[in-house]
Design a protein around this motif. Structure first.
Motif, PDB file in Angstrom:
ATOM      1  N   LEU A 195      53.810  58.946  12.040  1.00 15.04           N
ATOM      2  CA  LEU A 195      54.924  57.771  12.593  1.00 15.04           C
ATOM      3  C   LEU A 195      55.598  58.218  13.775  1.00 15.04           C
ATOM      4  O   LEU A 195      56.054  57.951  14.534  1.00 15.04           O
ATOM      5  CB  LEU A 195      55.596  57.275  12.144  1.00 15.04           C
ATOM      6  CG  LEU A 195      54.907  55.788  10.701  1.00 15.04           C
ATOM      7  CD1 LEU A 195      55.605  55.232  10.036  1.00 15.04           C
ATOM      8  CD2 LEU A 195      54.067  54.781  11.520  1.00 15.04           C
ATOM      9  N   ALA A 196      56.246  59.020  13.301  1.00 13.11           N
ATOM     10  CA  ALA A 196      57.572  60.184  14.159  1.00 13.11           C
ATOM     11  C   ALA A 196      56.313  59.810  15.688  1.00 13.11           C
ATOM     12  O   ALA A 196      56.945  60.608  16.676  1.00 13.11           O
ATOM     13  CB  ALA A 196      57.589  61.476  13.743  1.00 13.11           C
ATOM     14  N   ALA A 197      54.835  60.745  15.647  1.00 14.40           N
ATOM     15  CA  ALA A 197      54.738  61.253  16.616  1.00 14.40           C
ATOM     16  C   ALA A 197      53.955  60.485  17.795  1.00 14.40           C
ATOM     17  O   ALA A 197      53.951  60.600  18.989  1.00 14.40           O
ATOM     18  CB  ALA A 197      53.008  62.283  15.977  1.00 14.40           C
TER      19      ALA A 197
ATOM     20  N   ASP B 230      57.035  59.163  19.239  1.00 17.28           N
ATOM     21  CA  ASP B 230      56.876  60.695  20.536  1.00 17.28           C
ATOM     22  C   ASP B 230      56.608  59.614  21.473  1.00 17.28           C
ATOM     23  O   ASP B 230      57.038  60.795  22.885  1.00 17.28           O
ATOM     24  CB  ASP B 230      57.306  61.931  19.897  1.00 17.28           C
ATOM     25  CG  ASP B 230      58.549  61.771  18.873  1.00 17.28           C
ATOM     26  OD1 ASP B 230      59.531  61.341  18.817  1.00 17.28           O
ATOM     27  OD2 ASP B 230      58.770  63.444  18.143  1.00 17.28           O
ATOM     28  N   ALA B 231      55.438  60.092  21.009  1.00 22.53           N
ATOM     29  CA  ALA B 231      53.441  60.013  22.700  1.00 22.53           C
ATOM     30  C   ALA B 231      54.410  58.348  23.635  1.00 22.53           C
ATOM     31  O   ALA B 231      54.858  58.562  24.967  1.00 22.53           O
ATOM     32  CB  ALA B 231      52.670  59.560  22.087  1.00 22.53           C
ATOM     33  N   PHE B 232      55.026  57.365  22.313  1.00 19.91           N
ATOM     34  CA  PHE B 232      55.831  56.533  23.824  1.00 19.91           C
ATOM     35  C   PHE B 232      56.437  56.893  24.779  1.00 19.91           C
ATOM     36  O   PHE B 232      56.710  56.773  25.919  1.00 19.91           O
ATOM     37  CB  PHE B 232      55.912  54.968  22.315  1.00 19.91           C
ATOM     38  CG  PHE B 232      55.197  54.037  22.118  1.00 19.91           C
ATOM     39  CD1 PHE B 232      54.243  53.476  23.325  1.00 19.91           C
ATOM     40  CD2 PHE B 232      54.562  54.299  20.507  1.00 19.91           C
ATOM     41  CE1 PHE B 232      53.706  52.133  22.587  1.00 19.91           C
ATOM     42  CE2 PHE B 232      53.742  53.662  20.915  1.00 19.91           C
ATOM     43  CZ  PHE B 232      53.158  52.060  21.658  1.00 19.91           C
ATOM     44  N   ALA B 233      57.570  57.687  24.131  1.00 20.25           N
ATOM     45  CA  ALA B 233      59.033  58.024  24.937  1.00 20.25           C
ATOM     46  C   ALA B 233      58.077  59.146  25.494  1.00 20.25           C
ATOM     47  O   ALA B 233      58.726  58.960  27.057  1.00 20.25           O
ATOM     48  CB  ALA B 233      59.690  58.523  23.789  1.00 20.25           C
TER      49      ALA B 233
ATOM     50  N   GLU C   6      62.825  51.242  16.146  1.00 16.57           N
ATOM     51  CA  GLU C   6      62.060  53.056  16.215  1.00 16.57           C
ATOM     52  C   GLU C   6      61.962  52.713  17.898  1.00 16.57           C
ATOM     53  O   GLU C   6      62.366  54.231  18.840  1.00 16.57           O
ATOM     54  CB  GLU C   6      61.966  53.598  14.839  1.00 16.57           C
ATOM     55  CG  GLU C   6      62.551  53.508  13.841  1.00 16.57           C
ATOM     56  CD  GLU C   6      61.912  54.383  12.405  1.00 16.57           C
ATOM     57  OE1 GLU C   6      62.718  54.546  11.798  1.00 16.57           O
ATOM     58  OE2 GLU C   6      61.297  54.921  12.878  1.00 16.57           O
ATOM     59  N   VAL C   7      60.532  52.603  17.980  1.00 15.32           N
ATOM     60  CA  VAL C   7      59.819  53.392  18.533  1.00 15.32           C
ATOM     61  C   VAL C   7      60.434  52.203  20.609  1.00 15.32           C
ATOM     62  O   VAL C   7      60.357  53.100  20.928  1.00 15.32           O
ATOM     63  CB  VAL C   7      58.523  52.816  18.998  1.00 15.32           C
ATOM     64  CG1 VAL C   7      57.440  52.806  20.800  1.00 15.32           C
ATOM     65  CG2 VAL C   7      57.338  52.872  18.122  1.00 15.32           C
ATOM     66  N   VAL C   8      61.041  51.327  20.083  1.00 17.78           N
ATOM     67  CA  VAL C   8      61.671  50.871  20.981  1.00 17.78           C
ATOM     68  C   VAL C   8      62.729  51.611  21.729  1.00 17.78           C
ATOM     69  O   VAL C   8      62.980  51.591  23.041  1.00 17.78           O
ATOM     70  CB  VAL C   8      61.919  49.176  20.994  1.00 17.78           C
ATOM     71  CG1 VAL C   8      62.740  48.692  21.943  1.00 17.78           C
ATOM     72  CG2 VAL C   8      61.034  48.701  20.883  1.00 17.78           C
ATOM     73  N   ALA C   9      63.943  51.870  21.030  1.00 19.19           N
ATOM     74  CA  ALA C   9      64.929  53.097  20.470  1.00 19.19           C
ATOM     75  C   ALA C   9      64.654  54.166  21.230  1.00 19.19           C
ATOM     76  O   ALA C   9      65.383  54.037  22.289  1.00 19.19           O
ATOM     77  CB  ALA C   9      65.631  52.599  19.916  1.00 19.19           C
TER      78      ALA C   9
END
Length: 361
Positions: free
Chosen positions: A150-152, A155-158, A210-213
């Motif tokens: 999930l973290a990876a 971070d890939a979205f960001a 979290e991804v949106v943020a």
């Protein structure tokens, strides 16, 4: 003035009108690299007078692509390939956005015209991941994502947003609809986790938020951030409009500027209406219930209908898809039908319809 051709300002960006082009997958990339097909496809749309073009669902990781033929934005070569297209679109005076996506359990399938709608692991595909090991139709079950996964992906979205900025995009849209990864976390039909990312509505919303943020932090404050959601799964026990209203409130609080309201896609056999108004009511529900700007999408093809969607307060913009494939200059044609006067590309001005002279009797 026609509501279709009234400007709209989001943050530091003013869209010249509210006729936007919906993201439409082309299945024409190689190793995630967009090609001459994309240049011609998006370049042609850029000559049509749209207020915004949103480029197709683009994987933030190799495994996040819908198929091996889908676009990516996870390396420098892909970023430069997109930049070439963005430059051409901007030269036509048109704004362009990129839809950042991860396909989750619906990844690694064939292009849709290969005979079977979805062939798993086609042409060198890969195993898929999702919130829970729940398969889509007869596709293999995805591997349940760990918190490290999930973290990876977050971070890939960001990182995808940062690359989109380097490529010159004006807008990014996060794809949280149509049964892809972020939607899979939202729906209780696909999210059966027992940790802090599953169970209650609060927990199921946690990862998409979290991804949106993370993307909002990576994306400049003066540029708009959009999110596409499926307002309903069209299935008992699934994601529904009240949940979408609450999600939209949370999205707005995180700095999302507009919610792009679609529906369905989570289940292969959901009974979805097929007329040109079936999602405009959903857009109105989100707009009024959450107090956010929305866009309506889904088989809108008639300019008068599109005008009514805006005039009645169902949405702040309309997204045109199939109609723009049939006529890449649909906005210019629509302007003529509703009495608006859009500038035509100088090389095409000879084809611009002129008022018919009235002869004296």
């Amino acid at each position: 003035m026609s509501p279709l051709f009234t400007p709209l300002t989001l943050r530091g960006l003013t869209f010249p009108n509210r006729v936007w082009i919906s993201p439409m997958c082309q299945y024409a990339a190689e190793d995630g690299l967009v090609s001459d097909w994309h240049l011609v496809h998006l370049g042609g749309l850029a000559t049509g007078g749209a207020g915004l073009i949103v480029a197709e669902s683009t994987g933030v990781t190799p495994e996040g692509r819908i198929s091996p033929y889908c676009a990516g934005i996870y390396n420098d070569e892909q970023t430069e390939a997109w930049a070439r297209i963005v430059r051409f679109v901007h030269q036509q005076g048109t704004l362009i956005g990129l839809q950042l996506a991860h396909a989750g359990r619906k990844a690694s399938t064939s292009a849709p015209w290969t005979g079977e709608r979805r062939v798993p692991y086609a042409d060198g595909g890969w195993p898929t991941v999702g919130p829970s090991p729940v398969p889509y139709g007869d596709l293999p079950a995805p591997r349940e994502m760990t918190e490290k996964d999930l973290a990876a992906v977050r971070d890939a979205f960001a990182a995808g947003a940062e690359r989109a900025l380097r490529a010159g995009f004006d807008v990014v849209e996060l794809h949280a609809a149509h049964g892809y990864l972020l939607h899979e976390f939202l729906s209780p039909l696909t999210n059966r986790r027992t940790d802090r990312y599953g169970g209650s509505l609060e927990n199921r919303m946690r990862y998409p938020l979290e991804v949106v943020a993370a993307v909002r932090e990576a994306w400049p404050d003066d540029r708009p951030l959009l999110v596409r959601i499926s307002v309903t799964d069209w299935a008992p026990g699934g994601w529904d409009p009240p949940s979408s209203v609450e999600l939209a409130r949370r999205l707005a609080a995180l700095g999302v500027d507009l919610v792009d309201c679609s529906s369905g896609g989570l289940l292969p056999d959901a009974a979805i209406p097929a007329d040109g108004t079936y999602q405009t009511d959903l857009s109105e529900t989100i707009r009024s219930g959450a107090g956010v700007r929305t866009a309506a999408v889904g088989r809108i093809a008639d300019p008068r209908q599109a005008e009514e969607v805006l005039a009645s307060g169902q949405a702040d913009a309309v997204l045109i898809g199939r109609a723009a494939l049939r006529n890449p200059r649909w906005p210019l044609a629509a302007a003529g039908q509703v009495g608006a006067d859009l500038p035509w590309p100088v090389r095409y001005e000879r084809a611009k319809p002129r008022p018919t002279p009235v002869e004296n009797s």
